[in-house]
Structures are given as structure tokens and as C-alpha cells.
Design an enzyme around this catalytic site. Structure first.
Site, short mmCIF file in Angstrom:
data_model
loop_
_atom_site.label_atom_id
_atom_site.label_comp_id
_atom_site.label_asym_id
_atom_site.label_seq_id
_atom_site.Cartn_x
_atom_site.Cartn_y
_atom_site.Cartn_z
N GLY A 1 0.85 -1.20 0.00
CA GLY A 1 0.00 0.00 0.00
C GLY A 1 0.88 1.24 0.00
O GLY A 1 2.11 1.14 -0.09
N ILE B 1 1.80 3.44 2.24
CA ILE B 1 2.79 3.68 3.32
C ILE B 1 4.03 2.83 3.09
O ILE B 1 5.17 3.31 3.17
CB ILE B 1 2.16 3.42 4.71
N GLY B 2 3.84 1.55 2.73
CA GLY B 2 4.98 0.67 2.48
C GLY B 2 5.79 1.14 1.29
O GLY B 2 7.03 1.11 1.32
N GLU C 1 3.47 -8.65 -1.00
CA GLU C 1 2.06 -8.20 -0.99
C GLU C 1 1.14 -9.41 -1.14
O GLU C 1 1.34 -10.26 -2.00
CB GLU C 1 1.83 -7.17 -2.11
N VAL D 1 3.27 -13.37 4.46
CA VAL D 1 4.29 -13.65 5.48
C VAL D 1 3.63 -14.51 6.53
O VAL D 1 2.57 -14.16 7.05
CB VAL D 1 4.81 -12.33 6.09
N HIS E 1 1.37 28.08 -19.62
CA HIS E 1 2.40 27.36 -20.34
C HIS E 1 3.76 27.89 -19.96
O HIS E 1 3.92 29.11 -19.87
CB HIS E 1 2.20 27.54 -21.86
C1 FAD Z 1 3.45 6.79 7.82
C2 FAD Z 1 2.12 7.45 7.52
C3 FAD Z 1 2.04 8.34 6.47
C4 FAD Z 1 0.84 8.97 6.19
N1 FAD Z 1 0.80 9.85 5.15
C5 FAD Z 1 -0.37 10.46 4.86
C6 FAD Z 1 -0.42 11.40 3.80
O1 FAD Z 1 0.57 11.68 3.13
N2 FAD Z 1 -1.61 12.00 3.55
C7 FAD Z 1 -2.73 11.72 4.27
O2 FAD Z 1 -3.78 12.29 4.00
N3 FAD Z 1 -2.71 10.83 5.29
C8 FAD Z 1 -1.54 10.21 5.60
N4 FAD Z 1 -1.51 9.34 6.65
C9 FAD Z 1 -2.76 9.06 7.39
C10 FAD Z 1 -3.05 10.18 8.38
O3 FAD Z 1 -1.98 10.32 9.26
C11 FAD Z 1 -4.35 9.88 9.13
O4 FAD Z 1 -5.37 9.64 8.21
C12 FAD Z 1 -4.74 11.05 10.02
O5 FAD Z 1 -3.74 11.34 10.95
C13 FAD Z 1 -6.06 10.74 10.74
O6 FAD Z 1 -6.40 11.80 11.55
P1 FAD Z 1 -7.28 11.61 12.87
O7 FAD Z 1 -7.44 12.95 13.46
O8 FAD Z 1 -8.48 10.82 12.55
O9 FAD Z 1 -6.41 10.67 13.84
P2 FAD Z 1 -4.91 10.76 14.37
O10 FAD Z 1 -4.09 11.65 13.56
O11 FAD Z 1 -4.48 9.34 14.53
O12 FAD Z 1 -5.05 11.44 15.79
C14 FAD Z 1 -5.66 10.83 16.87
C15 FAD Z 1 -5.03 11.33 18.16
O13 FAD Z 1 -5.85 10.92 19.25
C16 FAD Z 1 -5.03 10.61 20.36
N5 FAD Z 1 -5.80 9.75 21.25
C17 FAD Z 1 -6.34 8.54 20.99
N6 FAD Z 1 -7.03 8.08 22.05
C18 FAD Z 1 -6.93 9.03 23.00
C19 FAD Z 1 -7.42 9.14 24.33
N7 FAD Z 1 -8.19 8.20 24.89
N8 FAD Z 1 -7.10 10.24 25.05
C20 FAD Z 1 -6.33 11.21 24.50
N9 FAD Z 1 -5.84 11.16 23.25
C21 FAD Z 1 -6.13 10.09 22.51
C22 FAD Z 1 -3.83 9.93 19.71
O14 FAD Z 1 -2.70 10.00 20.57
C23 FAD Z 1 -3.65 10.75 18.43
O15 FAD Z 1 -2.71 11.79 18.62
C24 FAD Z 1 -0.31 8.70 6.99
C25 FAD Z 1 -0.22 7.82 8.06
C26 FAD Z 1 0.99 7.20 8.33
C27 FAD Z 1 1.07 6.26 9.49
#
Ligand code: FAD
Length: 467
Positions: free
Chosen positions: A183, A185-186, A204, A238, A446
Site C-alpha cells: 500500500g 505507506i509501504g 504483498e 508472510v 504554459h
Molecule cells: C506513515 C504514515 C504516512 C501517512 N501519510 C499520509 C499522507 O501523506 N496524507 C494523508 O492524507 N494521510 C496520511 N496518513 C494518514 C493520516 O496520518 C491519518 O489519516 C490522520 O492522521 C487521521 O487523523 P485523525 O485525526 O483521525 O487521527 P490521528 O491523527 O491518529 O489522531 C488521533 C489522536 O488521538 C489521540 N488519542 C487517541 N485516544 C486518546 C485518548 N483516549 N485520550 C487522548 N488522546 C487520545 C492519539 O494520541 C492521536 O494523537 C499517513 C499515516 C501514516 C502512518
């Protein structure tokens, strides 16, 4: 006396912090809780931002090492990995601080600690020092995001067997890296380490990479990545891993079952997807329903089955993308404020930030075929685009799919340099219900890469001019 709020947002990622900002703009008193200490969630701390910093710097490193000489630039290039990581960490630090500033600016309170819903309208926050604070509110927004999906039988130590989080912080360039999962990320993180010198093999389960992307694009994308040196083993799973003398012996077998094979590697990156994260949140206590995949169930307007509790972002259905979380945050905050917030899921772009980039919005050919929708296609290769030639980035093409009768744009798929920036035009076109003719008759500066989008749009009606 408990603290009183109009809305309490649990999670400080793109879903949570944007919800708190919008609530503040709408004159509502909001709190945004995150246990991490640095706001910005997965995206800013261990996701989009650090990965894009490393993708940029590793791309420059590879270009300087291999391509500069062809352009008449002679350079002695060597890698300073700690400095490269330092750039990434600096960007993350600045942006997470920026989120705290934006929360303050919009009068939303940033609260650090573990949040738990104790009853509808009541959230307890436990700080690191053990202090517990109770917040009372009419609305709770669950924006707790997602976590790495585990691979059965494999335990991630973030040293040798890493998730994306560990892969963003390796101390040295591994000789070999096995990426489990083809996907985005990989492929992004595999590209980073391949550019820096690792031999990267992607295993994959499916018979194709990047499921969800248009099939034609995915095939060409794999060909390009293979040419760059990445190896692929598709339709393979895997089934076990063993540590031996500093190396990893990874057992794989055909996805359909069959003879096992052992692959030796130094680092294994587990990137088979992400799971919604709502652990220890107390949702069961307040009767909030989850679906079969553990996602918070909501109606189309982000309301759960428990009055006053809402959910947005990665913890509910839909693509796990930062801007999708942000769009839902805005719409949910507006709903809470009595407005008519809404998200158009047909116009949410997705980007893979490799080189070339791959970006798409709307429907794929496969989806349209399955839905028996008649469509027409226009395509244009970057080899025929003047700007692509000047910047020596001619790989890839633009593909525009439009409804056969109405000409309305249904999907746009771009593989090429800057595809992630160019897809914005296509998202806007879909949002406005544009036809391919609208794009074809819109003036594009352009020489720009975006002229390829115009030429592809002209191609839908068969009047591509520059090929
Ligand atoms: C390596 C990687 C690369 C990525 N690249 C992209 C990209 O290029 N473009 C893109 O659109 N998306 C990308 N993503 C996906 C993107 O990061 C997520 O879709 C996005 O962060 C989701 O936002 P969110 O607010 O739903 O959750 P999150 O960003 O996961 O935030 C949730 C937060 O809630 C906190 N939390 C959870 N439970 C509790 C609790 N009980 N009390 C207090 N705090 C809590 C967590 O600590 C976290 O900080 C990537 C993800 C990864 C792992």
C-alpha cells in the site's frame, strides 16, 4: 465544579484539532484533548509530515547522486543521515507547535492527558502526573484516529521489526529491507530507504500493489518502481519471522497456500494497514456502537447512536487520510453549531508521494465497470509535456474518465511529478460537477505540468492537440 464546554474533542490529530478550531470560529467553547503532548496526531508526529520530509530529502539525495551529472551539475554526494533526520524532526516540532498556536488563536483549550468518556456529557482526563480533571459538555467528538494493524504471529519491536513509526527513525541505512504490504505507506517508506541505499523487497498478499488505485496506473506504477530497483513478490503472505544472528529469517508462502520460502533481511517493515483506535475510551459504557471492523458507527452527519457523541476521522469508516479527517471535522463542528456541514466523498483525493507521484480522485475504471456506468477516457503522457521535458521528469500520464453521455468528470488519475499538487484541479472539477470539456477549455499556463491535465481532458472528446 467541573469545567463546562460546548464541545470536547478527544484526539488532537487532523480530525480533532480542525474540529476544535472550527468550533472556536463558530463561537463555541471547545477543548481538544490529546495524550501525546505534541498536538497534530498521527499525521504531524508519525505520519504524513515526517514521511514527506524524508521522501523529499531522500529524493534530492538520489537525484544528486544519479541524475545531476546528466544535467551538467557535478557534485560529490554523501549521506548525513542524522542531519536528514534532524530536518524531519525540526519540521515536525514546528508544525506541532503551530497546531497549539492555532488552538489558542481560536480560543479552544488544548488539554494533555488520557481521555475517557465516563458518561454522556462527561469526559475524564488523566494527566501524566496522575491528576484527573473532569470536563462537562453537551457534545463529545471522538477523533481518536488509528493505529498500526498487527501482523498475526509477528511482534513489532520498532528496532528490527518496525511499523511505519520505526521506519521513520532508523539510525542507519539497512542493507536489506523487507516491506510487508504494497500500500502507499509501504511504498513511500520503502522508496525512502531504497534511495538511501537499501535493497528493498515488497511482499504483498494481493496480486497487485496499491489496491484502490486505478488498475492501469497501478500496473505502470509497479513497473516504474521495479525499474528503480524495488523488488516485488505479489500474491504472497508472510507466515512467520525468526531472528538469527542479527538478521531476520522471514517465512513466506503463496497467498493461496503452497510451498514455503525463507527470505533473509535486516529490517522488516510491517505496513499492512491501520486499524481504528478507540481502546479504553469508555465507548462501551455509553453504548456507542462499533461496526464489524471496530470503527465507530455514525450516521451521514457523524452522530453516533448515543445522543451528543460524534465521531470523525480514521476511527470511523472511509479512507484513512488526513484531509478526509479534516473535512469531517469541519462538517461535524458545523452540524454541532446548527449549520449544514457536509462532506462529498466522491471528491476526496488520494496521493502516493513517491517519484513519480500518483494521485487520484473520483472513480476508477474498475469501479465504473462494476457499477455498469458507461464512460469515456482521455489520456496524455508526460513525455509529450514541455515542462516535464525541461525538468527531466517525463514518466507517467494523466487519465481522465468522464460519463459517456453527460461528459461529467467521474475520475482523474495522474502519475507524474507534482501529481499531488495537480490533483487539486481535478478535485475542484468533480466538486463543481465539471465536464471534461470545461477542463479542456480552461486556460492552463504554459509551460506547466498541468497542461497535461488539459490535454487529457481534450482527449475525452478526441481533440488532444499536442500529441
Ligand atoms: C506513515 C504514515 C504516512 C501517512 N501519510 C499520509 C499522507 O501523506 N496524507 C494523508 O492524507 N494521510 C496520511 N496518513 C494518514 C493520516 O496520518 C491519518 O489519516 C490522520 O492522521 C487521521 O487523523 P485523525 O485525526 O483521525 O487521527 P490521528 O491523527 O491518529 O489522531 C488521533 C489522536 O488521538 C489521540 N488519542 C487517541 N485516544 C486518546 C485518548 N483516549 N485520550 C487522548 N488522546 C487520545 C492519539 O494520541 C492521536 O494523537 C499517513 C499515516 C501514516 C502512518
Amino acid at each position: 465544579m467541573a469545567d463546562q464546554f460546548d464541545a470536547v474533542v478527544i484526539g488532537g490529530g487532523p480530525g480533532g484539532y480542525n474540529a476544535a478550531i472550527r468550533l472556536g470560529q463558530l463561537g463555541l467553547k471547545a477543548a481538544c484533548i490529546d495524550r501525546r503532548g505534541a498536538f497534530g496526531g498521527t499525521c504531524l508526529n508519525i505520519g504524513c509530515i515526517p514521511s514527506k520530509a524524508l521522501l523529499h530529502t531522500s529524493h534530492l539525495f538520489e537525484e544528486a547522486s544519479k541524475d545531476f551529472a546528466k544535467l551538467g551539475i557535478k557534485a560529490e554526494v554523501s549521506l548525513d543521515l542524522p542531519a536528514m533526520m534532524g530536518h524531519k524532526d525540526k519540521v515536525v516540532g514546528e508544525l506541532t507547535k503551530g497546531v497549539e498556536f492555532l488552538l489558542r488563536k481560536n480560543k479552544a483549550e488544548a488539554v494533555v492527558g488520557d481521555a475517557r468518556i465516563v458518561s454522556p456529557g462527561k469526559v475524564e482526563v488523566k494527566a501524566k502526573d496522575g491528576n484527573v480533571r473532569t470536563l462537562e459538555t453537551k457534545n463529545i467528538i471522538v477523533a481518536t484516529g488509528s493505529d498500526v494493524s498487527p501482523l498475526p504471529g509477528v511482534s513489532i519491536d520498532e528496532q528490527q521489526i518496525v511499523s511505519s513509526t520505526g521506519a521513520l527513525a532508523l539510525k542507519s541505512v539497512p542493507k536489506r529491507m523487507l516491506v510487508v504490504g504494497g500500500g502507499y505507506i509501504g511504498l513511500e517508506l520503502g522508496s525512502v530507504w531504497r534511495r538511501l541505499g537499501s535493497e528493498v523487497t515488497v511482499v504483498e498478499f494481493l496480486d497487485r500493489i496499491t489496491p484502490g488505485l486505478d488498475g492501469e496506473i497501478a500496473k505502470q506504477f509497479q513497473r516504474i518502481l521495479t525499474r528503480q530497483g524495488m523488488k516485488f513478490q505479489l500474491s504472497t503472505k508472510v507466515v512467520g519471522v525468526e531472528k538469527k544472528k542479527g538478521a531476520l529469517l522471514v517465512t513466506v508462502e503463496p497467498a493461496a497456500g503452497g510451498e514455503k520460502q525463507t527470505l533473509e533481511t535486516d529490517i522488516m517493515l510491517v505496513s499492512i494497514g491501520r486499524r481504528p483506535f478507540v481502546d479504553q475510551l469508555g465507548l462501551d459504557k455509553v453504548g456507542v456502537a462499533l461496526d464489524a471492523r471496530g470503527r465507530v458507527t455514525t450516521d451521514a452527519h457523524f452522530a453516533t447512536n448515543t445522543a451528543g457523541i460524534w465521531a470523525i476521522g480514521d476511527c470511523r469508516e472511509g479512507p484513512m487520510l488526513a484531509h478526509k479527517a479534516e473535512d469531517e471535522a469541519v462538517a461535524c463542528a458545523e452540524r454541532i453549531a446548527g449549520k449544514a456541514g457536509h462532506v462529498n466523498y466522491d471528491a476526496i483525493p488520494a496521493v502516493v508521494y513517491t517519484a513519480p507521484e500518483v494521485a487520484s480522485v473520483g472513480k476508477t475504471e474498475e469501479e465504473l465497470k462494476a457499477a455498469a456506468v458507461a464512460y469515456k477516457i482521455g489520456k496524455f503522457p508526460f513525455t509529450a509535456n514541455a515542462r516535464a521535458k525541461t525538468i527531466a521528469a517525463t514518466e507517467g500520464f494523466v487519465k481522465i474518465i468522464a460519463d459517456a453521455k453527460s461528459d461529467r468528470v467521474l475520475g482523474v488519475h495522474i502519475m507524474g511529478a507534482e501529481a499531488g499538487n495537480m490533483i487539486a484541479e481535478a478535485a475542484l472539477a468533480i466538486e463543481f460537477g465539471a465536464s471534461s470539456e470545461d477542463i479542456g477549455r480552461t486556460s492552463h499556463a504554459h509551460p506547466t505540468l498541468s497542461e497535461a491535465v488539459r490535454q487529457a481532458a481534450m482527449g475525452v472528446e478526441g481533440w488532444t492537440m499536442q500529441m
